[in-house]
Motif scaffolding. Structure first.
Motif, short mmCIF file in Angstrom:
data_model
loop_
_atom_site.label_atom_id
_atom_site.label_comp_id
_atom_site.label_asym_id
_atom_site.label_seq_id
_atom_site.Cartn_x
_atom_site.Cartn_y
_atom_site.Cartn_z
N ALA A 73 0.89 -1.15 0.11
CA ALA A 73 0.07 0.09 0.09
C ALA A 73 0.93 1.30 -0.02
O ALA A 73 0.56 2.28 -0.74
CB ALA A 73 -0.95 0.07 1.24
N THR A 74 1.83 1.32 0.86
CA THR A 74 2.85 2.43 0.89
C THR A 74 3.80 2.31 -0.46
O THR A 74 3.79 3.78 -0.93
CB THR A 74 3.81 2.25 1.97
OG1 THR A 74 3.20 2.04 3.20
CG2 THR A 74 4.73 3.31 2.27
N ARG A 100 3.31 9.66 -5.61
CA ARG A 100 4.41 10.35 -5.06
C ARG A 100 4.03 10.84 -3.55
O ARG A 100 4.63 11.81 -3.32
CB ARG A 100 4.79 11.64 -5.98
CG ARG A 100 5.30 11.24 -7.30
CD ARG A 100 6.47 10.29 -7.17
NE ARG A 100 6.94 9.49 -8.30
CZ ARG A 100 7.64 8.42 -8.49
NH1 ARG A 100 8.54 8.37 -7.35
NH2 ARG A 100 8.05 8.01 -9.48
N ILE A 101 3.39 9.99 -2.79
CA ILE A 101 3.14 10.09 -1.47
C ILE A 101 4.41 9.70 -0.52
O ILE A 101 4.50 8.48 -0.71
CB ILE A 101 2.04 9.78 -1.14
CG1 ILE A 101 0.58 10.22 -1.89
CG2 ILE A 101 1.64 9.97 0.50
CD1 ILE A 101 -0.55 9.82 -1.47
N GLU A 102 5.24 10.50 -0.01
CA GLU A 102 6.23 10.08 0.98
C GLU A 102 5.69 9.04 1.83
O GLU A 102 4.52 9.26 2.24
CB GLU A 102 7.02 11.24 1.36
CG GLU A 102 7.70 12.29 0.61
CD GLU A 102 8.76 11.59 0.06
OE1 GLU A 102 9.53 10.82 0.74
OE2 GLU A 102 9.02 11.77 -1.26
N PRO A 103 6.50 8.08 2.23
CA PRO A 103 6.27 7.11 3.17
C PRO A 103 5.65 7.66 4.42
O PRO A 103 4.75 7.07 5.09
CB PRO A 103 7.48 6.33 3.54
CG PRO A 103 8.29 6.28 2.14
CD PRO A 103 8.00 7.84 1.70
N ALA A 104 6.19 8.85 5.16
CA ALA A 104 5.71 9.03 6.46
C ALA A 104 4.26 9.68 6.32
O ALA A 104 3.63 9.65 7.31
CB ALA A 104 6.96 10.47 6.84
N LEU A 105 4.12 10.21 5.04
CA LEU A 105 2.81 10.82 4.78
C LEU A 105 1.79 9.94 4.61
O LEU A 105 0.61 10.20 4.45
CB LEU A 105 2.83 11.83 3.50
CG LEU A 105 3.68 13.24 3.91
CD1 LEU A 105 3.82 13.84 2.72
CD2 LEU A 105 3.47 13.93 5.36
N VAL A 136 1.05 7.26 6.58
CA VAL A 136 0.63 6.66 7.82
C VAL A 136 -0.91 7.10 8.03
O VAL A 136 -1.58 6.13 8.36
CB VAL A 136 1.46 7.17 8.96
CG1 VAL A 136 0.68 6.97 10.15
CG2 VAL A 136 2.80 6.74 8.97
N PRO A 137 -1.11 8.21 7.77
CA PRO A 137 -2.74 8.39 8.07
C PRO A 137 -3.81 7.95 7.17
O PRO A 137 -4.88 7.76 7.40
CB PRO A 137 -2.64 9.96 7.83
CG PRO A 137 -1.49 10.47 7.97
CD PRO A 137 -0.50 9.35 7.42
N VAL A 138 -3.17 7.23 5.92
CA VAL A 138 -3.85 6.48 4.94
C VAL A 138 -4.06 5.14 5.33
O VAL A 138 -4.99 4.33 5.47
CB VAL A 138 -3.48 6.99 3.55
CG1 VAL A 138 -4.51 5.96 2.52
CG2 VAL A 138 -3.49 8.44 3.31
N VAL A 139 -2.72 4.77 5.47
CA VAL A 139 -2.48 3.16 5.43
C VAL A 139 -3.00 2.59 6.84
O VAL A 139 -3.81 1.72 7.04
CB VAL A 139 -1.16 2.76 5.11
CG1 VAL A 139 -0.97 1.02 5.46
CG2 VAL A 139 -0.83 3.03 3.74
N VAL A 140 -2.84 3.46 7.95
CA VAL A 140 -2.97 2.71 9.26
C VAL A 140 -4.42 2.69 9.60
O VAL A 140 -4.98 1.61 9.96
CB VAL A 140 -2.22 3.53 10.42
CG1 VAL A 140 -2.76 3.10 11.86
CG2 VAL A 140 -0.79 3.46 10.34
N PRO A 141 -5.24 3.54 9.29
CA PRO A 141 -6.73 3.65 9.31
C PRO A 141 -7.54 2.40 8.23
O PRO A 141 -8.34 1.62 8.76
CB PRO A 141 -7.29 4.93 8.98
CG PRO A 141 -6.24 5.75 9.20
CD PRO A 141 -5.04 5.03 8.99
N LEU A 142 -7.11 2.28 7.22
CA LEU A 142 -7.55 1.11 6.27
C LEU A 142 -7.01 -0.25 6.80
O LEU A 142 -7.93 -0.96 6.74
CB LEU A 142 -6.45 1.53 5.13
CG LEU A 142 -6.98 0.39 3.82
CD1 LEU A 142 -8.39 0.82 3.27
CD2 LEU A 142 -5.92 0.65 2.66
N LEU A 161 1.35 0.15 10.56
CA LEU A 161 2.32 1.02 10.81
C LEU A 161 3.67 0.52 10.83
O LEU A 161 4.72 1.34 10.03
CB LEU A 161 2.07 1.70 12.34
CG LEU A 161 2.88 2.84 12.70
CD1 LEU A 161 2.81 3.98 11.90
CD2 LEU A 161 2.73 3.02 14.29
N ALA A 162 4.00 -0.49 11.17
CA ALA A 162 5.60 -1.09 10.97
C ALA A 162 5.87 -1.17 9.78
O ALA A 162 7.12 -0.67 9.11
CB ALA A 162 5.51 -2.44 11.74
N GLY A 163 5.10 -1.44 8.63
CA GLY A 163 5.19 -1.72 7.36
C GLY A 163 5.42 -0.51 6.76
O GLY A 163 6.42 0.02 5.77
#
Length: 287
Positions: free
Chosen positions: A49-50, A58-63, A65-71, A202-204
Motif C-alpha cells: 500500500a505504501t 508520489r506520497i512520501e512514506p511518512a505521509l 501513515v494517516p491513509v494506511v493505518v486506518p485502512l 504502521l510497522a510496514g
C-alpha cells in the motif's frame, strides 16, 4: 569499542522495529488467546500500500501513515468478524490452521495482484543521518524507532487511561465476567484485532524506506516476531517491547563482533537458552 557502540545503537534501533512488528501479535494473544500466523502478511500488504501510494501518487512514506493505518485497522476489524469470530471457541489446532490458511490466502492474493517482482523505494541520494551517541543513524530508521516507541506509549495510555481500554482489559481477563458487567465483548475483540493489524501496518509503512517489498517479505518478520513475543512474555504488550529489543541487540552485537552470517543463529541460541531458564519469558509470569 567504537564497533561495539555502533552495533549496540543499531541493534537498539532494529530491536524497536522488531518490537513494533511483534506488538499486534502479542496483543491479540493477550486479549483472546489466538495465535495469528498471518500477522506478517498484513505487514507485507501495508508495504505494498505504501509502495503504490509512493509510485502512483508520489506520497512520501511518512505521509502514508494517516491513509494506511486506518485502512488496516478496518482490515483487522473485518478479519475478526469474517473469520476469527467463527473459530474463537474452536480447538487451538483449528485456530492455527485457520490463520495459516489466511496467511496463504493473503500471500497468493498478493502474488496474483502484484506478481513476484521485488519493488522498493528509490531515492536519488542517501538519506540524511542524525548522530545518536555519536553513531550516525539514517533518518528513516530513526523515524521507525521513534514511531515504535510512540505506538507502545499510545497503546499503554489507551489501555490504562480510557474507559474503552479498561473495558478491553476486562474482556481479556474474563469474558463471562465482562459480559455480566455489560461490556460488549465482541466489540472489544474486534477492536483488539483492529489495533493489532493497524500496529503491524504502521510497522510496514515505517520500514518501507529501507526494506524491499515482495509477496514473501512476511517470512523475514514472522519468525522474529514470534521469537520477540515468546522471549518477552507471551500475551504482554511490554513483553513484545523487551523481546524485540533483546533480539535486535543480540542479532547486531553478536553478528557484528563474531560472524555476520550467523547472526540469526545467535538469536535463536539465546532464545532457547532463555526459555530453558524462564519458560514464561523474560518478564512474563508463570501460568
Amino acid at each position: 569499542m567504537t564497533l561495539l557502540l555502533h552495533a549496540t545503537v543499531n541493534g537498539l534501533i532494529l530491536g524497536l522495529v522488531y518490537a513494533l512488528v511483534a506488538l499486534g501479535l502479542s496483543f491479540i494473544w493477550g486479549v483472546m488467546d489466538v495465535v495469528n500466523l498471518a500477522h506478517a502478511e498484513y505487514l507485507m500488504l501495508a508495504l505494498y500500500a505504501t509502495y503504490w501510494l509512493w509510485a502512483l501518487g508520489r506520497i512520501e512514506p511518512a505521509l502514508a501513515v494517516p491513509v494506511v493505518v486506518p485502512l488496516f485497522f478496518l482490515a483487522g476489524w473485518l478479519t475478526y468478524h469474517l473469520l476469527v469470530r467463527r473459530i474463537l471457541r474452536a480447538p487451538l489446532a483449528t485456530q492455527i490452521f485457520a490463520t495459516f490458511g489466511l496467511l496463504f490466502f493473503l500471500r497468493y492474493s498478493a502474488f496474483a495482484a502484484f506478481g513476484p517482482d521485488v519493488r522498493g523505494f528509490l531515492e536519488a541520494a542517501a538519506p540524511p543521518s542524525v548522530p545518536v551517541l555519536g553513531v550516525p543513524i539514517a533518518v528513516p530508521k530513526l523515524t521507525a524507532a521513534g514511531g515504535a516507541l510512540a505506538a507502545f506509549a499510545a497503546l499503554a495510555l489507551f489501555l490504562r487511561r480510557t474507559k474503552t481500554g479498561r473495558a478491553l482489559q476486562a474482556a481479556a481477563q474474563n469474558r463471562d465476567v465482562a459480559l455480566a458487567l455489560g461490556i460488549p465483548v465482541e466489540r472489544m475483540y474486534a477492536l483488539a484485532w483492529g489495533i493489532a493489524i493497524a500496529s503491524v501496518a504502521l510497522a510496514g509503512v515505517l520500514v518501507f524506506p529501507f526494506y524491499q517489498v515482495s509477496p514473501t517479505i512476511g517470512d523475514a518478520f514472522l519468525l522474529v516476531a514470534f521469537a520477540s513475543v515468546v522471549l518477552g512474555g507471551f500475551g504482554r504488550v511490554d513483553g513484545a517491547l523487551v523481546g524485540g529489543v533483546a533480539i535486535g541487540l543480540v542479532e547486531n552485537v553478536l553478528g557484528t563482533l563474531l560472524a555476520p552470517s550467523f547472526k540469526l543463529l545467535f538469536v535463536f541460541v539465546i532464545f532457547v537458552l532463555v526459555l530453558l531458564v524462564r519458560p514464561h519469558g523474560l518478564i512474563g509470569e508463570p501460568a
